[in-house]
Every structure is written in structure tokens, then in C-alpha cells.
Design a protein around this motif. Structure first.
Motif, PDB file in Angstrom:
ATOM      1  N   LEU A 162       0.817  -1.202   0.000  1.00 42.00           N
ATOM      2  CA  LEU A 162       0.000   0.000   0.000  1.00 42.00           C
ATOM      3  C   LEU A 162       0.855   1.257   0.000  1.00 42.00           C
ATOM      4  O   LEU A 162       0.335   2.359   0.082  1.00 42.00           O
ATOM      5  CB  LEU A 162      -0.897   0.003   1.247  1.00 42.00           C
ATOM      6  CG  LEU A 162      -1.860  -1.172   1.314  1.00 42.00           C
ATOM      7  CD1 LEU A 162      -2.543  -1.232   2.660  1.00 42.00           C
ATOM      8  CD2 LEU A 162      -2.900  -1.031   0.239  1.00 42.00           C
ATOM      9  N   PHE A 163       2.174   1.116  -0.064  1.00 40.49           N
ATOM     10  CA  PHE A 163       3.117   2.237  -0.113  1.00 40.49           C
ATOM     11  C   PHE A 163       2.843   3.240   1.006  1.00 40.49           C
ATOM     12  O   PHE A 163       2.542   4.394   0.761  1.00 40.49           O
ATOM     13  CB  PHE A 163       3.054   2.946  -1.471  1.00 40.49           C
ATOM     14  CG  PHE A 163       3.155   2.005  -2.625  1.00 40.49           C
ATOM     15  CD1 PHE A 163       2.060   1.739  -3.426  1.00 40.49           C
ATOM     16  CD2 PHE A 163       4.336   1.343  -2.893  1.00 40.49           C
ATOM     17  CE1 PHE A 163       2.141   0.846  -4.473  1.00 40.49           C
ATOM     18  CE2 PHE A 163       4.432   0.445  -3.937  1.00 40.49           C
ATOM     19  CZ  PHE A 163       3.330   0.197  -4.735  1.00 40.49           C
ATOM     20  N   PRO A 164       2.944   2.762   2.245  1.00 43.16           N
ATOM     21  CA  PRO A 164       2.583   3.670   3.334  1.00 43.16           C
ATOM     22  C   PRO A 164       3.723   4.587   3.741  1.00 43.16           C
ATOM     23  O   PRO A 164       4.882   4.331   3.447  1.00 43.16           O
ATOM     24  CB  PRO A 164       2.297   2.687   4.479  1.00 43.16           C
ATOM     25  CG  PRO A 164       3.237   1.555   4.220  1.00 43.16           C
ATOM     26  CD  PRO A 164       3.397   1.458   2.741  1.00 43.16           C
ATOM     27  N   SER A 165       3.350   5.650   4.449  1.00 41.60           N
ATOM     28  CA  SER A 165       4.333   6.441   5.195  1.00 41.60           C
ATOM     29  C   SER A 165       4.072   6.122   6.650  1.00 41.60           C
ATOM     30  O   SER A 165       2.968   6.329   7.132  1.00 41.60           O
ATOM     31  CB  SER A 165       4.139   7.931   4.971  1.00 41.60           C
ATOM     32  OG  SER A 165       4.418   8.281   3.658  1.00 41.60           O
ATOM     33  N   LYS A 166       5.078   5.604   7.329  1.00 46.55           N
ATOM     34  CA  LYS A 166       4.811   5.173   8.694  1.00 46.55           C
ATOM     35  C   LYS A 166       6.001   5.457   9.599  1.00 46.55           C
ATOM     36  O   LYS A 166       7.101   5.754   9.147  1.00 46.55           O
ATOM     37  CB  LYS A 166       4.485   3.690   8.723  1.00 46.55           C
ATOM     38  CG  LYS A 166       5.648   2.814   8.285  1.00 46.55           C
ATOM     39  CD  LYS A 166       5.208   1.375   8.102  1.00 46.55           C
ATOM     40  CE  LYS A 166       4.914   0.716   9.393  1.00 46.55           C
ATOM     41  NZ  LYS A 166       5.853  -0.309   9.781  1.00 46.55           N
ATOM     42  N   ALA A 167       5.754   5.316  10.892  1.00 42.90           N
ATOM     43  CA  ALA A 167       6.813   5.520  11.879  1.00 42.90           C
ATOM     44  C   ALA A 167       6.738   4.385  12.887  1.00 42.90           C
ATOM     45  O   ALA A 167       5.669   3.946  13.264  1.00 42.90           O
ATOM     46  CB  ALA A 167       6.608   6.850  12.597  1.00 42.90           C
ATOM     47  N   LEU A 195      20.823  -1.192  13.319  1.00 43.84           N
ATOM     48  CA  LEU A 195      20.072   0.042  13.515  1.00 43.84           C
ATOM     49  C   LEU A 195      18.590  -0.253  13.681  1.00 43.84           C
ATOM     50  O   LEU A 195      18.090  -1.265  13.214  1.00 43.84           O
ATOM     51  CB  LEU A 195      20.269   0.955  12.305  1.00 43.84           C
ATOM     52  CG  LEU A 195      21.698   1.413  12.075  1.00 43.84           C
ATOM     53  CD1 LEU A 195      21.801   2.091  10.724  1.00 43.84           C
ATOM     54  CD2 LEU A 195      22.124   2.366  13.164  1.00 43.84           C
ATOM     55  N   GLN A 196      17.910   0.680  14.325  1.00 43.45           N
ATOM     56  CA  GLN A 196      16.472   0.519  14.534  1.00 43.45           C
ATOM     57  C   GLN A 196      15.718   1.471  13.616  1.00 43.45           C
ATOM     58  O   GLN A 196      16.144   2.580  13.372  1.00 43.45           O
ATOM     59  CB  GLN A 196      16.136   0.826  16.000  1.00 43.45           C
ATOM     60  CG  GLN A 196      14.663   0.743  16.299  1.00 43.45           C
ATOM     61  CD  GLN A 196      14.382   0.189  17.659  1.00 43.45           C
ATOM     62  OE1 GLN A 196      14.960  -0.808  18.071  1.00 43.45           O
ATOM     63  NE2 GLN A 196      13.505   0.839  18.375  1.00 43.45           N
ATOM     64  N   PHE A 197      14.569   0.996  13.167  1.00 45.41           N
ATOM     65  CA  PHE A 197      13.770   1.768  12.219  1.00 45.41           C
ATOM     66  C   PHE A 197      13.075   2.932  12.920  1.00 45.41           C
ATOM     67  O   PHE A 197      12.478   2.765  13.977  1.00 45.41           O
ATOM     68  CB  PHE A 197      12.734   0.834  11.591  1.00 45.41           C
ATOM     69  CG  PHE A 197      11.757   1.524  10.688  1.00 45.41           C
ATOM     70  CD1 PHE A 197      10.413   1.570  11.004  1.00 45.41           C
ATOM     71  CD2 PHE A 197      12.177   2.133   9.516  1.00 45.41           C
ATOM     72  CE1 PHE A 197       9.497   2.189  10.181  1.00 45.41           C
ATOM     73  CE2 PHE A 197      11.273   2.767   8.685  1.00 45.41           C
ATOM     74  CZ  PHE A 197       9.927   2.786   9.012  1.00 45.41           C
ATOM     75  N   VAL A 198      13.158   4.108  12.323  1.00 49.90           N
ATOM     76  CA  VAL A 198      12.494   5.288  12.888  1.00 49.90           C
ATOM     77  C   VAL A 198      11.224   5.588  12.109  1.00 49.90           C
ATOM     78  O   VAL A 198      10.120   5.524  12.637  1.00 49.90           O
ATOM     79  CB  VAL A 198      13.431   6.507  12.863  1.00 49.90           C
ATOM     80  CG1 VAL A 198      12.738   7.714  13.437  1.00 49.90           C
ATOM     81  CG2 VAL A 198      14.697   6.222  13.615  1.00 49.90           C
ATOM     82  N   LEU A 201      11.757   6.844   1.351  1.00 50.77           N
ATOM     83  CA  LEU A 201      12.950   7.193   2.127  1.00 50.77           C
ATOM     84  C   LEU A 201      12.817   6.573   3.504  1.00 50.77           C
ATOM     85  O   LEU A 201      11.799   6.724   4.162  1.00 50.77           O
ATOM     86  CB  LEU A 201      13.052   8.712   2.271  1.00 50.77           C
ATOM     87  CG  LEU A 201      13.326   9.435   0.956  1.00 50.77           C
ATOM     88  CD1 LEU A 201      12.794  10.838   1.008  1.00 50.77           C
ATOM     89  CD2 LEU A 201      14.798   9.461   0.668  1.00 50.77           C
ATOM     90  N   PHE A 202      13.832   5.859   3.929  1.00 46.30           N
ATOM     91  CA  PHE A 202      13.810   5.180   5.228  1.00 46.30           C
ATOM     92  C   PHE A 202      14.838   5.822   6.144  1.00 46.30           C
ATOM     93  O   PHE A 202      15.960   6.082   5.740  1.00 46.30           O
ATOM     94  CB  PHE A 202      14.171   3.701   5.068  1.00 46.30           C
ATOM     95  CG  PHE A 202      13.234   2.942   4.176  1.00 46.30           C
ATOM     96  CD1 PHE A 202      13.417   2.925   2.804  1.00 46.30           C
ATOM     97  CD2 PHE A 202      12.162   2.233   4.707  1.00 46.30           C
ATOM     98  CE1 PHE A 202      12.546   2.239   1.977  1.00 46.30           C
ATOM     99  CE2 PHE A 202      11.300   1.533   3.890  1.00 46.30           C
ATOM    100  CZ  PHE A 202      11.483   1.537   2.529  1.00 46.30           C
ATOM    101  N   VAL A 203      14.457   6.009   7.411  1.00 44.27           N
ATOM    102  CA  VAL A 203      15.380   6.575   8.394  1.00 44.27           C
ATOM    103  C   VAL A 203      15.619   5.540   9.487  1.00 44.27           C
ATOM    104  O   VAL A 203      14.668   4.999  10.053  1.00 44.27           O
ATOM    105  CB  VAL A 203      14.814   7.862   9.028  1.00 44.27           C
ATOM    106  CG1 VAL A 203      15.801   8.441  10.018  1.00 44.27           C
ATOM    107  CG2 VAL A 203      14.497   8.874   7.956  1.00 44.27           C
ATOM    108  N   PHE A 204      16.899   5.262   9.755  1.00 44.13           N
ATOM    109  CA  PHE A 204      17.266   4.333  10.818  1.00 44.13           C
ATOM    110  C   PHE A 204      18.225   5.029  11.763  1.00 44.13           C
ATOM    111  O   PHE A 204      19.022   5.854  11.340  1.00 44.13           O
ATOM    112  CB  PHE A 204      17.977   3.106  10.242  1.00 44.13           C
ATOM    113  CG  PHE A 204      17.109   2.268   9.361  1.00 44.13           C
ATOM    114  CD1 PHE A 204      17.006   2.533   8.019  1.00 44.13           C
ATOM    115  CD2 PHE A 204      16.381   1.213   9.890  1.00 44.13           C
ATOM    116  CE1 PHE A 204      16.188   1.775   7.198  1.00 44.13           C
ATOM    117  CE2 PHE A 204      15.572   0.444   9.076  1.00 44.13           C
ATOM    118  CZ  PHE A 204      15.476   0.721   7.734  1.00 44.13           C
ATOM    119  N   MET A 205      18.144   4.650  13.040  1.00 41.95           N
ATOM    120  CA  MET A 205      19.155   5.179  13.945  1.00 41.95           C
ATOM    121  C   MET A 205      19.460   4.197  15.055  1.00 41.95           C
ATOM    122  O   MET A 205      18.674   3.310  15.344  1.00 41.95           O
ATOM    123  CB  MET A 205      18.751   6.535  14.504  1.00 41.95           C
ATOM    124  CG  MET A 205      17.626   6.540  15.478  1.00 41.95           C
ATOM    125  SD  MET A 205      17.144   8.235  15.872  1.00 41.95           S
ATOM    126  CE  MET A 205      18.631   8.895  16.553  1.00 41.95           C
TER     127      MET A 205
END
Lengths: 272, 416
Positions: free
Chosen positions: B67-72, B99-102, B119-123
Motif C-alpha cells: 500500500l506504499f505507506p508512510s509510517k513511523a 540500527l532501529q527503524f524510525v 525514504l527510510f530513516v534508521f538510527m
């Protein structure tokens, strides 16, 4: 899901995602906003201290003062000091010269206090009076300080006056506060009297010098004076302080370590 | 000869002017500069920003990758499910932990090869790593960048082997065109290459996760898993609409949210006036020492001013967690004035060598929504800014690393 049905012709029914929007009148206030009032009341903390206060880990302003932590969100003060009242001291128009004449803005001086040991002072300039006042109230809340009160003579009942003679100076104005016996009331000019009432001081003799006509300096001088009440070392503070841990210790910078191995070991121990 | 030349130069430097004229000219010039500053502020306000808010997902299947989501929070919904990042890219360069998914942002652009773009953000969870990361961040063009915050970009054309060409129906029946790679049982984030040697069913991305899962229950389950795997097929971990929320064993993952997109409301003219207000604008006649002294202590230094304008801007929508603006001239909203990168601090794209541009920034409200602890060593930041390739280059690895700039809240001045 409002964004799915967007008018992206080339995308078919695929969502526009971020970056697909342009200012459109019809899509402005979408479904999730139920009303402006609700959003203004809900506070989402931005700083760590805000999160601690929001989750009730910190119960009083004094804990924050003890560790000299900077307060960056005015909602913190709202939550910890619920009885704050505010008063506008003066609205002063200031002008700027432009090519097309003069542009007037209004500078608001606001004092907040709970009549019981906390005062704050805020100054804000804005094009509209209401905005200036609102901004000044927020700034005043951010600058709330504790005021120390003491006795003139017998230590009966609650403290009612300043603990000792203190003086504050700003510009050419110096304000001196002297302890007074009960029933003396606040013996001061109109402007510092307001500030002292908000501070919760019942009796005091004051003496001022300099160009007290400048309200900005006069008010700031009394504020400085009140700030010093807790800065004065009296015999009850002679005992050595036992330091407690702050709600969050300021992070210390890790010194640059030459070898990579050392760095790896330390965080692993912390995690485990 | 040279001496004569020097004296000639000195004489040239002398000017005969009256003192009064100089002062007046200087003051007027300053006034003009202030006016120009005002105009610039107005222009900045007009940049159109999209905000992201977090909400609980409406259905358990709303955040699956088809479903091509934007999620956190929780696990990422990988866009390209097969060519996942691996090896050094998955771990924190400083401590070695995965790393953990943000959060992830679905941000397609008007290019054929980037019809789908995520775009994926990990920290890294450790605050120590974030502090060291600050040192690394300030190094310009290091040989080997070692960061603890990583951003990946993945893009696919409309016609791709992983998803159908038609838009998803969003009613719970959507399925991707194929299955993805198996993911780690513990974190559910990275590729699970390594198998548990005893049961041969549980997969892990790294030894650390295998050890953690073993100690927190797999020791007991291992025997049972190896028996049951012989009889029935394991449930597929990717893409099916069955409940895949329980598959992740780790307890440290952040709660899952869906990201709702909304436009920022138009900044009123009043806002820009207030912003310009912080510069000196008292007219010449009224300038005196009292004004200056008052302004110094109550309107604060640069950090406080930038914090005040930051608060004002987010005050209109205090629950926002993401600010997105990919226009050419867009600038992020900096909470602090210190700790901002200059043009030279932002490197070039690793893959095409082109410049990077600001795309989005994450705000600290997210920490509140993630219920991050407020201990001494818990995560805390002022903002994380993502810079991505301006051309959104194509070719090479499926998940390209982009640049993250973290601004921490400085332990600055105390209350006056």
C-alpha cells in the motif's frame, strides 16, 4: 484516507505521498483537525524536560531551579505552577522609519506571578497589541524565578518580607529593598509595587534612585533585586550542600579516543 | 622604491570626510539593510511545507508494503523487498549494533524511474552513539563516514516486478506481486541471512539478535519449532494479510504509527512581522541604553531567538513530527542557531556526485509519541534533517544511502 483520491492524473489511484501538495483552497483543513481549540489545548512536548513534566516525573518548579535547567516551553510552567496571574504593565508604541512613512509596533511589558514566591517578566514587540501581549505572557512564563522571603523580627507565622537588605540595578535605576515589620505593607512606587505583589511579598520598605521614569529599567531593577534574594548567603546556608542527581544529567562530551576497540566496548557495556 | 610605494598606498587610503556625514551614512545604510532583511524573511515564509502527523493505523493491514505507506515505528515496509541493505549498511558504524527503524516517507517525484520512491530513516538506540555521531558529522569529507543515523532511498518505476501496475484498492485484499526476502525474527527489519542452527527455522540478521532471541525465549521454543517445521509450512513473513504484527520478537521496537500528510496552513502576514521584529527596529530618536539592555536580557541571544521562532512556527500545529519541503530554495526550520551546517558541510551524493538538497526534517515530538524514556542516557534530539540527492539518481544499489544531519539540543543558557 484523503490523500489517496488526489487529483494526480498521471498516477492513477496511487497516493501522492509527500511533496505532492500545492496550496489548494479545498484541501486546506482536512479531516483530522477537529477544531482549532482542541489543537491549542493539547501540548506535545518538544524538549526532554517537557516530556518529564508531561509524564509527571517532575512535580514542582523547585526541582528545576535546583539544577538550573533551562525552561524552554511555557507549558511546563503552566503545568507546574497553575495559579499564575498576569498583568500588563505598559504598552509602548515604538516606530520604525520606512520609505513610506513610519511603521508603528507595540511593545508590551507583562508581569506574571502566583502571589506566592514566583514572578516572571516578559517583553514582546508586535504589530498588534493582542499578539504582543500574548507573546509577552509566554516570555514572562519562561522567565519565572523563585523569590525568597524571610522575617523582620520574630519568626512567627509565615515569612512575609525579604530576608535581608538587597539591591538591584539596571541602567541608572537602583532599587533597594529593606525588610519591614508586619503590617507595613509594600512601601514602594506604583510600578515595583505591582511586581512585589505578584512575588508574594507582604511587607517591604523600598528606596530607588536614578531615572525611574524609564519603566523598562525600573521594572528590571526590581526583578534583579528579587533574583538576588536567593543569591544571598545567610547563616542557614552555612551547612554543606549534599548534591543530588539532576532529573537528567547534562550529557558530557565523549573525549576522542584513539583506538576504535575502546569505543566499541564501552557502549556495549552500557546496553547490556 | 618599495618604501615610496608603501607611503603612496597609505596616502591613497586617507579620506577627508566630516565625522557627522559618516555616521549618518552608516546609520541609513543599516536601515536599508534591515529593510532588505525583512523582505528576505517574507520570501522564506512563502515556502510551501507539508507536515506529517502520526496516528494509530486504522487497520492491521493498512501499513503493509503493497500500500506504499508512510509510517513511523515498528518495522519498515520495504519498497524493494528483495535487494535489502546488508552488511555494514545495517549496523551503527560506532557500536556495531543493528540500527532501529524510525520512520519512512513515501515521496514520489515526477520521474519515470522514481514513480515509487521511499525514504527510510534508521538510527542507533544508544545516546552515546549519537553523541559520537555529532563529532563524525562535523568532519568534512571523511575517508569512511561512520554514522549512527542512516537514511536510505529506494525508487521503482511504475512497471516493476514487485507490485501490480494498478493502484492498490486499500480494502485489505491487496497483495504484492511476489514474496520478499526473509527478515530477522528478532527485529523484523533487516534481512535474515543466518539461520538458527538447531531448528533451522528462525532467521537472524546478526549474531547479536540471535543471542538476544535465544535468551528471551527461543531456547525453549527452539525444540518445538524444529518439530513443527517438518510438518507444516512456516507462515510467510512478508506481504500476506494475516496478522504479521506478532512475528517480531523484540520488545524494544517503537510503537507503530501511520503518517498522515497535511499542508501547513498559510503563514499569515502577522507571522512574518513578528519574525522581523526580533531585529532592532526602534527608530533613531528612541534608541537609548534602556532599550538595548532590556532587549539583551529578555529577547535573548541567537539560540533563544531561533528557539522562539521555532516554537512559533510549530505552535500552529503542535503535533507535527515531520516537515517536508523539496523545493530548491527550501531551508529547514532550525530549533537552535548553533549547530547548523554550512554549504560545505553537506557532502555530494555518493553515487552520482551531484549536490544534495534538503528534503525533510524530523521533529522531537516523535520522541514523545514513541514514549522514549527520559533517563540520563535516552535518545534526545532537537531535529534530524535529511539531505537527499537532488537528481534522485538511479542505478546501482537498490537502497542508496543519503545524508542525515542531527542537531542536538544544547545545554545552553539558564533562565535569567
Amino acid at each position: 484516507m484523503a490523500e489517496r483520491g488526489g487529483a494526480g492524473g498521471e498516477r492513477g489511484g496511487f497516493g501522492r505521498g509527500f511533496g505532492g501538495g500545492r496550496p489548494r483552497g479545498d484541501r486546506g483543513r482536512g479531516g483530522r483537525r477537529r477544531g482549532r481549540r482542541e489543537e491549542e489545548e493539547k501540548w506535545v512536548p518538544v524538549t526532554k524536560l517537557g516530556r518529564l513534566v508531561h509524564s509527571d516525573k517532575i512535580r514542582s518548579l523547585e526541582q528545576i531551579y535546583l539544577h538550573s535547567l533551562p525552561i524552554k516551553e511555557h507549558q511546563i510552567v503552566d503545568k507546574l505552577c497553575p495559579g499564575l496571574k498576569d498583568e500588563v504593565m505598559k504598552i509602548m508604541p515604538v516606530q520604525k522609519q520606512t520609505r513610506a512613512g513610519q511603521r508603528t509596533r507595540f511593545k508590551a511589558f507583562v508581569v506574571v506571578g502566583d502571589n506566592n514566591g514566583h514572578v516572571g517578566l516578559g517583553v514582546k514587540c508586535s504589530k498588534e497589541v493582542a499578539t504582543a501581549i500574548r507573546g509577552a505572557i509566554i516570555l514572562a512564563k519562561l522567565s519565572v524565578i523563585p523569590v525568597r522571603r524571610g522575617y523582620w523580627g520574630n519568626k512567627i507565622g509565615k515569612p512575609h518580607t525579604v530576608p535581608c537588605k538587597v539591591t538591584g540595578k539596571c541602567g541608572s535605576v537602583t532599587v533597594r529593598m529593606v525588610p519591614a515589620p508586619r503590617g507595613a505593607g509594600i512601601v514602594a512606587a506604583r510600578v515595583p509595587k505591582k511586581v512585589l505583589q505578584f512575588a508574594g511579598i507582604d511587607d517591604v520598605f523600598t528606596s530607588s534612585r536614578g531615572s525611574t521614569k524609564t519603566l523598562g529599567n525600573f521594572v528590571k531593577a526590581t526583578f534583579e533585586c528579587l533574583l538576588k534574594t536567593y543569591g544571598f548567603l545567610t547563616p542557614d546556608f552555612w551547612r554543606e550542600t549534599r548534591f543530588t542527581k539532576s532529573p537528567f544529567q547534562e550529557h558530557t562530551d565523549l573525549l576522542a579516543k584513539p583506538t576504535g576497540k575502546l569505543v566499541l566496548e564501552e557502549p556495549e557495556r552500557n546496553d547490556a | 622604491m618599495s618604501q615610496e610605494g608603501d607611503s603612496m598606498e597609505k596616502l591613497k587610503g586617507l579620506q577627508i570626510t566630516s565625522l557627522d556625514d559618516d555616521e549618518e551614512e552608516v546609520e541609513e545604510y543599516n536601515m536599508n539593510e534591515e529593510e532588505d532583511d525583512d523582505d528576505e524573511d517574507d520570501d522564506e515564509e512563502e515556502e510551501f511545507v507539508t507536515l506529517g502527523f502520526v496516528e494509530k493505523p486504522k487497520n492491521p493491514w493498512s501499513l503493509l508494503r503493497q500500500l506504499f505507506p508512510s509510517k513511523a515505528g515498528s518495522v519498515p515496509a520495504w519498497l524493494d523487498p528483495v535487494n535489502l541493505p546488508s552488511g555494514k549498511a545495517c549496523v551503527c558504524d560506532i557500536c556495531g549494533e543493528p540500527l532501529q527503524f524510525v520512520l519512512q516517507v513515501y515521496a514520489p517525484i515526477e520521474k519515470e524511474y522514481a514513480f515509487h520512491r521511499m525514504l527510510f530513516v534508521f538510527m542507533c538506540l544508544s545516546m552515546n552513539c549519537l553523541l559520537r555521531d555529532q563529532h563524525e558529522q562535523w568532519k568534512r569529507h571523511p575517508e569512511k563516514p561512520s554514522r549512527s543515523v542512516k537514511i536510505f532511498r529506494c525508487q521503482l518505476p511504475r512497471f516493476n516486478p514487485f507490485y501490480p501496475n494498478e493502484p492498490p484498492r486499500c480494502d485489505g485484499t491487496d497483495k504484492p506481486s511476489g514474496t520478499g526476502a526473509a527478515l530477522c525474527t528478532w527485529c523484523g527489519t533487516w534481512k535474515g541471512d543466518k539461520l538458527c542452527s538447531s531448528c533451522r527455522t528462525a532467521r537472524y540478521c546478526s549474531e547479536k539478535h540471535q543471542a538476544m532471541h535465544w535468551h528471551s525465549g527461543h531456547k525453549i521454543d527452539c525444540q518445538r519449532m524444529s518439530v513443527s517445521s517438518q510438518s507444516s509450512d512456516c507462515p510467510n513473513k512478508n506481504g500476506t494479510t494475516s496478522a504479521n504484527l506478532q512475528k517480531v520478537a523484540s520488545k524494544t521496537l517503537w510503537p507503530e504509527y501511520e503518517m498522515i500528510i497535511e499542508n501547513e496552513s498559510e503563514p499569515s502576514a502577522e507571522m512574518s512581522e513578528d519574525k522581523a521584529c526580533t531585529s532592532s527596529l526602534v527608530s533613531k530618536e528612541k534608541v537609548d541604553d534602556t532599550m538595548n539592555s532590556l532587549m539583551d536580557s529578555f529577547e535573548g541571544d541567537d539560540d533563544r531567538k531561533s528557539w522562539a521562532s521555532f516554537q512559533e512556527r510549530i505552535g500552529k500545529a503542535p503535533e507535527q513530527v515531520l516537515r517536508y519541503c523539496r523545493n530548491g530554495g527550501a531551508k529547514p526550520l532550525w530549533p537552535m542557531s548553533s549547530g547548523q551546517p554550512s554549504k560545505a558541510d553537506i557532502p555530494k551524493c555518493n553515487y552520482c556526485g551531484g549536490p544534495l538538497c534538503f528534503e525533510f526534517q524530523i521533529l522531537p515530538q516523535l520522541l514523545y509519541y514513541f514514549s522514549v524514556n527520559n533517563e540520563v542516557d535516552s535518545l534526545d534530539w532537537a531535529t534530524i534533517v535529511a539531505y537527499t540527492c537532488e537528481a534522485s539518481c538511479e542505478g546501482g544499489v537498490a537502497y542508496k544511502e543519503e545524508y542525515a544531519w542531527v542537531q542536538l539540543s544544547s545545554p545552553s543558557a539558564t533562565v535569567p
